[in-house]
Design a protein around this motif. Structure first.
Motif, short mmCIF file in Angstrom:
data_model
loop_
_atom_site.label_atom_id
_atom_site.label_comp_id
_atom_site.label_asym_id
_atom_site.label_seq_id
_atom_site.Cartn_x
_atom_site.Cartn_y
_atom_site.Cartn_z
N UNK A 209 3.42 -58.95 -41.25
CA UNK A 209 2.78 -58.00 -40.34
C UNK A 209 3.46 -56.65 -40.26
N UNK A 210 4.76 -56.56 -40.55
CA UNK A 210 5.48 -55.31 -40.38
C UNK A 210 5.77 -54.98 -38.93
N UNK A 211 5.54 -55.91 -38.02
CA UNK A 211 5.74 -55.70 -36.59
C UNK A 211 6.99 -56.43 -36.12
N UNK A 212 7.64 -55.86 -35.11
CA UNK A 212 8.78 -56.54 -34.49
C UNK A 212 8.31 -57.49 -33.40
N UNK A 213 7.26 -57.11 -32.68
CA UNK A 213 6.81 -57.90 -31.54
C UNK A 213 6.02 -59.14 -31.95
N UNK A 214 5.19 -59.01 -32.98
CA UNK A 214 4.35 -60.15 -33.38
C UNK A 214 5.18 -61.37 -33.79
N UNK A 215 6.26 -61.24 -34.57
CA UNK A 215 7.05 -62.43 -34.87
C UNK A 215 7.61 -63.11 -33.62
N UNK A 216 8.07 -62.31 -32.64
CA UNK A 216 8.57 -62.90 -31.40
C UNK A 216 7.45 -63.63 -30.67
N UNK A 217 6.27 -63.02 -30.61
CA UNK A 217 5.12 -63.68 -30.00
C UNK A 217 4.79 -64.98 -30.72
N UNK A 218 4.80 -64.95 -32.04
CA UNK A 218 4.44 -66.13 -32.82
C UNK A 218 5.37 -67.30 -32.53
N UNK A 219 6.67 -67.03 -32.49
CA UNK A 219 7.65 -68.11 -32.25
C UNK A 219 7.49 -68.66 -30.83
N UNK A 220 7.39 -67.77 -29.84
CA UNK A 220 7.30 -68.22 -28.45
C UNK A 220 5.99 -68.95 -28.18
N UNK A 221 4.87 -68.42 -28.69
CA UNK A 221 3.59 -69.08 -28.44
C UNK A 221 3.49 -70.40 -29.20
N UNK A 222 4.09 -70.47 -30.39
CA UNK A 222 4.11 -71.75 -31.11
C UNK A 222 4.86 -72.80 -30.33
N UNK A 223 6.02 -72.42 -29.81
CA UNK A 223 6.81 -73.36 -29.01
C UNK A 223 6.03 -73.78 -27.77
N UNK A 224 5.35 -72.83 -27.13
CA UNK A 224 4.57 -73.15 -25.94
C UNK A 224 3.42 -74.10 -26.26
N UNK A 225 2.85 -73.98 -27.45
CA UNK A 225 1.73 -74.84 -27.81
C UNK A 225 2.13 -76.30 -27.95
N UNK B 12 -4.72 -79.62 -32.03
CA UNK B 12 -5.92 -79.22 -31.30
C UNK B 12 -5.60 -78.22 -30.20
N UNK B 13 -4.50 -78.43 -29.49
CA UNK B 13 -4.11 -77.49 -28.44
C UNK B 13 -3.81 -76.12 -29.04
N UNK B 14 -3.17 -76.10 -30.17
CA UNK B 14 -2.82 -74.82 -30.80
C UNK B 14 -4.08 -74.08 -31.24
#
Length: 757
Positions: free
Chosen positions: A548-564, A679-681
């Motif tokens: 993505x070239x983004x700093x924020x999206x990787x952090x979002x991806x890791x945190x939301x994956x863990x939350x899922x 399914x939740x994810x």
């Protein structure tokens, strides 16, 4: 100069996989036949253990006791039931002694003892409280395969009615052997359940029976290849029988997922007017790259299990990484060859037209897309509400995991009707002092009888000790058997392990037994878990940044994956530890969760969540690069991918639920838990939470500092067609050069979508 609208020339990889499609498929057929031959009988070479830390004190003590005192740790128990008579009845005693002598004469069996042998120091613990049952204990020697063969040879003559007594077989070796047999049977049944349901779902997704058969065929190739991979791995390392379940599920599920995205993109390109050769070239540049990237993210999560010492986890890493790459390879090599040969015939046999009643077929890639687009718009209009409500719901679902209790895998993994489970349950309910569940203390070094007696007295004074037997001495080595007051692996027994290791002695001591193995396993996992989580997080952050070239999206991806994953972990404790729904699902709750299972489930489910996250993020990134419209990119990304990601998740969940029909509790928990996480994810996190969070972060979502932007421009990974710059971006990057006119989204074939659109 090449015209702007002319199709790009096929790349080297495209030419390689499509130059000789018939030859490629013939080679694949030959390799598949070889895989069938190589993978035949693989289940018989897989192990049913692997939960212990090979470098732990308990493992050392176990091996030393096996060497110095072969009969110290019986793994075979014969439950002798005298019916209405007493085990001290002369006829019962005579028959029991005959059985004991017969067992002692068997090759590969050592350390035979029984309640009826007065010299057996543990004899009181081998008699049931009601006096109607007693035990014959022995040890079968050799590795897991040899022990299984010995048990198969001697069991028929031992099991059943012998005069006045009824004999049933239990013990660790019987539990493992019965578990292995049941898993093999359940795996075959799971495949028979999953394959026809998967075919129906694929027909519903594609309409075309031909298009539906392609992903299923790739999945079958992946399954057969998986068995060959597992067979090869067994020649170099130990592999758990449980790995066969998961790798078969991953091989089928991921191969179908990857083929699903590739076939969908190929059909879109054909519908846009491309010829088969051009369509497959575009498909491999877009869908192919995304599939390869997604396989890499799953493999990274599975690779984290290599950091743990237990071969149960390491075998999943070896086999799982291999099968993920195999599924991707089948989708990227065999499938393009088949699509080149089929061409437009990939849309043949459209079964859905029977139900449309004259209505036109939806455009490829847009089935259900409008509904997903409306969902995205609604979520982003109410982004704070959806972000808070979804997060709160997921956290609430995960709260039961705060009460998790870790334990060991035992006979309660088996159905309540399994013979070895019945025997062990009789022992737990009816025998004093938890026979077979005691702790062994190995003493090494020359010592006098008085020193042994003094040490035994100190151990017996510990508050959680019910009785101390021994010592049995062999040269400079001796061992004591310590029976705890409570259950073999409860909190008190685990605390007793620490107390025994801290008790002073004039010789070297090491403690083993079920509770000691559990304590050491928990310590090994606790020591390596932070490193494994850090490895997954760091590599995932790097991969998503390259995408993505983004700093924020990787952090979002890791945190939301863990939350899922919270719902999965909460359900595991609520159902399998606490026993809710145990009657409906058909299992016996042991009151704990096997220590390694949460680690395994985290690595697998996190990788699968990233798999779907990559498909969504790459589509959003491509659209944002094309238009510069952040909210529009999020909405179109969900519109183009929501239906397909959900279909892929449902198909994978079907495979995992089929695995979850197993009669072995750990396999049931693994299959059903991962199905829930997938399914939740797909249906909650990707549909609600991701668009809500991206709406709240706005254009800052794509921010990166200048050095990282330059790094991404040089090393970043492209998942789609080369990005078409917005006018502003074009003027900023190349002010002196003209920018080709941007085709409108309504131009046929020019509104490019990626692998999942």
């Amino acid at each position: 100069m090449t015209e702007v609208n002319s199709p790009p020339r096929p790349g080297g990889w495209t030419r390689f996989v499509t130059a000789r499609p018939r030859l490629s498929l013939l080679a694949a057929l030959v390799l598949t036949v070889l895989a069938v031959l190589a993978g035949s009988g693989v289940a018989e070479r897989l192990g049913s253990g692997g939960w212990e830390d090979p470098g732990a004190q308990s493992t050392y003590a176990t091996k030393a006791l096996e060497r110095e005192f072969p009969g110290s740790q019986p793994n075979l128990l014969l439950l002798v039931d005298a019916g209405e008579a007493s085990v001290d009845d002369p006829a019962v005693v005579a028959e029991a002694n005959r059985l004991t002598a017969s067992l002692a004469a068997e090759k590969g069996v050592v350390g035979v003892g029984s309640y009826w042998q007065a010299e057996a120091g543990a004899a009181p613990a081998l008699r049931a409280k009601d006096g109607r049952e007693a035990l014959i204990a022995a040890r079968i020697t050799g590795d897991e395969k040899a022990m299984g063969e010995t048990l198969d040879r001697i069991a028929p003559a031992l099991r059943g009615t012998h005069g006045p007594v009824e004999v049933r077989i239990g013990g660790g070796v019987a539990v493992r052997h019965e578990m292995q047999t049941i898993i093999q049977e359940d795996l075959t049944r799971a495949e028979m359940i999953a394959l026809p349901i998967t075919l129906v779902l694929l027909v519903m997704v594609f309409g075309s029976a031909i298009a539906a058969l392609l992903p299923l065929g790739i999945g079958i190739v992946a399954i057969l290849g998986t068995n060959a991979v597992l067979s090869g791995l067994t020649r170099f390392t130990d592999v758990s029988i449980f790995a066969m379940n998961l790798t078969t599920a991953l091989g089928l599920g991921l191969a179908i997922d990857y083929a699903l995205f590739i076939v969908r993109r190929f059909r879109e390109e054909l519908a846009a007017g491309a010829d088969p050769s051009t369509a497959i070239g575009t498909t491999l540049r877009t869908a192919g790259r995304t599939v390869l990237f997604s396989a890499l993210t799953v493999a990274v999560s599975l690779a984290a299990m290599l950091l743990f010492p237990q071969y149960f986890l390491r075998s999943f890493a070896y086999a799982g990484m291999a099968v993920v790459l195999l599924a991707a390879a089948a989708a990227l090599i065999l499938l393009p060859a088949a699509l080149i040969l089929l061409g437009d015939r990939v849309n043949s046999l459209d079964l859905r037209r029977l139900f449309r009643r004259g209505r036109p077929a939806p455009a490829p890639g847009d089935e259900g897309g409008r509904a997903w687009g409306r969902t995205a718009s609604l979520v982003m209009r109410r982004a704070p509400f959806f972000a808070l409500a979804t997060t709160a719901a997921l956290v609430l679902l995960g709260l039961p995991f705060l009460g998790v209790k870790f334990g060991t895998a035992d006979d309660r993994q088996l159905p309540s009707s399994a013979e070895s489970h019945v025997v062990q349950q009789h022992i737990r309910d009816g025998f004093p002092g938890s026979p077979g569940g005691g702790l062994e203390v190995l003493a090494e070094g020359r010592a006098t009888g008085a020193q042994y007696a003094a040490y035994k007295e100190r151990v017996a004074a510990l508050p959680e000790v019910a009785r101390v037997d021994g010592p049995l001495v062999n040269g400079d080595a001796a061992y004591f058997t310590v029976l705890p007051k409570g259950e073999a692996v409860d909190d008190a027994a685990q605390a007793l392990v620490g107390e025994l290791r801290a008790t002073s002695a004039p010789f070297e001591t090491s403690v083993t037994g079920t509770a000691a193995v559990l304590v050491d396993s928990k310590h090994a996992i606790g020591a390596q878990l932070p490193w494994a989580v850090a490895f997954i997080a760091i590599v995932t952050l790097l991969l998503v940044f390259l995408l993505t070239g983004s700093v924020l999206i990787p952090l979002q991806a890791v945190l939301l994956n863990a939350l899922s994953l919270t719902a999965m972990f909460g359900a595991v404790v609520w159902v399998f530890q606490d026993g809710h729904l145990s009657g409906l699902l058909g299992f016996t709750s042991p009151g704990s969760i096997e220590t390694t299972l949460p680690v395994l489930m985290f690595c697998v489910a996190f990788g699968l969540s990233m798999d779907y996250g990559v498909f969504l993020l790459s589509r959003i990134k491509e659209e944002y690069d094309r238009t510069g419209d952040h909210e529009g990119a999020v909405a179109l990304g969900l519109r183009r991918t929501g239906g397909l990601i959900t279909a892929a998740a449902v198909i994978l969940a079907v495979v995992m639920v089929a695995i979850g029909t197993s009669r072995v509790t750990n396999t049931k928990m693994l299959g059903l838990g991962i199905a829930l996480a997938v399914l939740m994810d797909a249906m909650v996190v990707r549909s609600l939470l991701v668009p809500a969070i991206m709406r709240l972060t706005g254009r800052a979502t794509w921010w990166a500092p200048a050095p990282l932007r330059r790094f991404h421009q040089r090393f970043g990974l492209s998942e789609g067609e080369p990005a078409r710059q917005t006018p502003a971006a074009a003027s900023a990057s190349a002010p002196d050069e003209p920018t080709p006119d941007e085709p409108t989204p309504d131009e046929p074939g020019r509104d490019k979508v990626d692998a999942h659109g």
